[in-house]
Design a protein around this motif. Structure first.
Motif, PDB file in Angstrom:
ATOM      1  N   HIS A  10       0.834  -1.094  -0.145  1.00  0.00           N
ATOM      2  CA  HIS A  10       0.053  -0.061   0.014  1.00  0.00           C
ATOM      3  C   HIS A  10       1.003   1.147   0.075  1.00  0.00           C
ATOM      4  O   HIS A  10       1.900   1.177   0.515  1.00  0.00           O
ATOM      5  N   ALA A  11       0.242   2.303  -0.546  1.00  0.00           N
ATOM      6  CA  ALA A  11       1.136   3.461  -0.901  1.00  0.00           C
ATOM      7  C   ALA A  11       0.493   4.411  -1.572  1.00  0.00           C
ATOM      8  O   ALA A  11      -0.761   4.248  -1.573  1.00  0.00           O
ATOM      9  N   VAL A  12       0.967   5.656  -2.107  1.00  0.00           N
ATOM     10  CA  VAL A  12       0.256   6.770  -2.510  1.00  0.00           C
ATOM     11  C   VAL A  12       0.717   6.549  -4.051  1.00  0.00           C
ATOM     12  O   VAL A  12       2.138   6.474  -4.147  1.00  0.00           O
ATOM     13  N   GLY A  13      -0.322   6.698  -4.929  1.00  0.00           N
ATOM     14  CA  GLY A  13       0.338   6.482  -6.487  1.00  0.00           C
ATOM     15  C   GLY A  13       0.845   7.878  -7.112  1.00  0.00           C
ATOM     16  O   GLY A  13       1.024   9.082  -6.145  1.00  0.00           O
ATOM     17  N   PRO A  14       1.640   7.728  -8.148  1.00  0.00           N
ATOM     18  CA  PRO A  14       1.478   6.563  -8.916  1.00  0.00           C
ATOM     19  C   PRO A  14       2.703   5.669  -8.631  1.00  0.00           C
ATOM     20  O   PRO A  14       3.683   6.047  -8.187  1.00  0.00           O
ATOM     21  N   PHE A  15       2.278   4.256  -8.818  1.00  0.00           N
ATOM     22  CA  PHE A  15       3.165   3.111  -8.588  1.00  0.00           C
ATOM     23  C   PHE A  15       4.313   3.325  -9.591  1.00  0.00           C
ATOM     24  O   PHE A  15       4.022   3.213 -10.649  1.00  0.00           O
ATOM     25  N   ALA A  16       5.462   3.267  -9.258  1.00  0.00           N
ATOM     26  CA  ALA A  16       6.689   3.581 -10.156  1.00  0.00           C
ATOM     27  C   ALA A  16       7.885   2.997  -9.618  1.00  0.00           C
ATOM     28  O   ALA A  16       8.112   2.784  -8.394  1.00  0.00           O
ATOM     29  N   MET A  17       8.461   2.441 -10.342  1.00  0.00           N
ATOM     30  CA  MET A  17       9.870   1.913 -10.071  1.00  0.00           C
ATOM     31  C   MET A  17      10.869   2.200 -10.903  1.00  0.00           C
ATOM     32  O   MET A  17      10.803   2.311 -12.380  1.00  0.00           O
ATOM     33  N   THR A  18      12.106   2.678 -10.382  1.00  0.00           N
ATOM     34  CA  THR A  18      13.065   3.040 -11.114  1.00  0.00           C
ATOM     35  C   THR A  18      14.204   2.144 -10.944  1.00  0.00           C
ATOM     36  O   THR A  18      14.903   1.995  -9.756  1.00  0.00           O
ATOM     37  N   PHE A  19      14.671   1.398 -11.997  1.00  0.00           N
ATOM     38  CA  PHE A  19      15.767   0.487 -11.825  1.00  0.00           C
ATOM     39  C   PHE A  19      16.919   1.116 -11.511  1.00  0.00           C
ATOM     40  O   PHE A  19      17.469   2.080 -12.321  1.00  0.00           O
ATOM     41  N   VAL A  20      17.791   0.679 -10.762  1.00  0.00           N
ATOM     42  CA  VAL A  20      19.084   1.388 -10.483  1.00  0.00           C
ATOM     43  C   VAL A  20      20.087   0.920 -11.428  1.00  0.00           C
ATOM     44  O   VAL A  20      20.873   2.013 -12.005  1.00  0.00           O
ATOM     45  N   ASN A  21      20.151   0.061 -12.137  1.00  0.00           N
ATOM     46  CA  ASN A  21      21.185  -0.490 -13.132  1.00  0.00           C
ATOM     47  C   ASN A  21      20.156  -0.751 -14.342  1.00  0.00           C
ATOM     48  O   ASN A  21      19.356  -1.584 -14.632  1.00  0.00           O
ATOM     49  N   ARG A  22      20.561   0.002 -15.482  1.00  0.00           N
ATOM     50  CA  ARG A  22      20.028   0.014 -16.774  1.00  0.00           C
ATOM     51  C   ARG A  22      19.792  -1.432 -17.192  1.00  0.00           C
ATOM     52  O   ARG A  22      18.787  -1.819 -17.859  1.00  0.00           O
ATOM     53  N   GLU A  23      20.725  -2.283 -17.078  1.00  0.00           N
ATOM     54  CA  GLU A  23      20.621  -3.681 -17.513  1.00  0.00           C
ATOM     55  C   GLU A  23      19.695  -4.473 -16.714  1.00  0.00           C
ATOM     56  O   GLU A  23      19.290  -5.776 -17.186  1.00  0.00           O
ATOM     57  N   ASP A  24      19.114  -4.280 -15.747  1.00  0.00           N
ATOM     58  CA  ASP A  24      18.261  -4.847 -14.854  1.00  0.00           C
ATOM     59  C   ASP A  24      16.701  -4.589 -15.122  1.00  0.00           C
ATOM     60  O   ASP A  24      15.588  -5.154 -14.979  1.00  0.00           O
ATOM     61  N   GLY A  25      16.518  -3.362 -16.111  1.00  0.00           N
ATOM     62  CA  GLY A  25      14.989  -2.962 -16.421  1.00  0.00           C
ATOM     63  C   GLY A  25      14.465  -3.958 -17.343  1.00  0.00           C
ATOM     64  O   GLY A  25      15.187  -4.821 -17.847  1.00  0.00           O
ATOM     65  N   PRO A  26      13.210  -3.991 -17.615  1.00  0.00           N
ATOM     66  CA  PRO A  26      12.358  -4.879 -18.027  1.00  0.00           C
ATOM     67  C   PRO A  26      12.614  -4.845 -19.896  1.00  0.00           C
ATOM     68  O   PRO A  26      12.481  -5.773 -20.328  1.00  0.00           O
ATOM     69  N   THR A  27      13.633  -4.145 -20.285  1.00  0.00           N
ATOM     70  CA  THR A  27      13.716  -4.080 -21.767  1.00  0.00           C
ATOM     71  C   THR A  27      14.826  -5.069 -21.913  1.00  0.00           C
ATOM     72  O   THR A  27      15.080  -5.422 -23.174  1.00  0.00           O
ATOM     73  N   ARG A  28      15.295  -5.705 -20.920  1.00  0.00           N
ATOM     74  CA  ARG A  28      16.377  -6.527 -21.246  1.00  0.00           C
ATOM     75  C   ARG A  28      15.682  -8.194 -21.442  1.00  0.00           C
ATOM     76  O   ARG A  28      16.247  -9.068 -21.730  1.00  0.00           O
ATOM     77  N   ARG A  29      14.251  -8.166 -21.318  1.00  0.00           N
ATOM     78  CA  ARG A  29      13.865  -9.323 -21.379  1.00  0.00           C
ATOM     79  C   ARG A  29      13.203  -9.576 -22.871  1.00  0.00           C
ATOM     80  O   ARG A  29      13.093  -8.729 -23.718  1.00  0.00           O
TER      81      ARG A  29
END
Length: 179
Positions: free
Chosen positions: A160-179
């Motif tokens: 539970h939190a206040v929106g918007p729900f967002a995640m910033t990956f610390v390392n670019r290679e860990d982001g979802p674009t690597r999939r």
């Protein structure tokens, strides 16, 4: 050094995906009276209370801000809407790893089932994991604090939190674009 230290933030805010998850989740508006998987009770003062059975949650694939394999169920609010309080559940398969990331707001997590491990830092490391969290345990990740997570067994957490729900990956290679 991480990409964050150089000002190269890979941020994934998925308002459209979260809005879709909200609309498909069966999670009602707070005043809804006819949602099939939830019930709303109205007090004499006209206040609405939403009741959801855990067995009736409508699990959907998590938005692509998460590595593949996670599922989401929206219990309250719209995680994509700025300033709105929301509650979601996330379900992770055994061994799931959530790479180092941070959020723009405090993230409050309660373990519902399974074992949840959180670590602090810029890169996932089993050596930096905090003691395991079990059902009923709670942790707050402060806004902008780098952290990562993994699970043991099928694990469900409630966020539970206040929106918007967002995640910033610390390392670019860990982001979802690597999939």
């Amino acid at each position: 050094m991480s990409a964050r230290h150089f000002g190269l933030r890979l941020t994934w805010v998925a308002p459209m995906m979260l809005a879709i998850a909200c609309s498909q989740s069966g999670a009602p508006d707070l005043g809804a009276q006819d949602a099939p998987k939830a019930a709303a009770a109205t007090s004499a003062a006209g206040h609405h209370h939403t009741i959801m059975n855990g067995d009736d949650l409508n699990w959907q694939p998590a938005p692509p801000i998460f590595p593949a394999g996670a599922q989401i169920a929206v219990l309250q609010g719209n995680p994509a809407h700025a300033g709105d309080f929301f509650t979601i559940r996330l379900r992770f398969p055994n061994g799931y790893i959530l790479p180092a990331h941070f959020h723009p707001t405090d993230e409050n997590v309660t373990v519902i089932s399974g074992t949840f491990f959180v670590g602090l830092g810029d890169k996932f490391s089993r050596d930096k994991l905090l003691p395991p969290l079990h059902p009923g345990d709670f942790i707050t990740a402060p806004a902008n604090a780098n952290h990562f997570a993994t699970v043991q067994g099928l694990t469900v957490v409630q966020v539970h939190a206040v929106g918007p729900f967002a995640m910033t990956f610390v390392n670019r290679e860990d982001g979802p674009t690597r999939r």
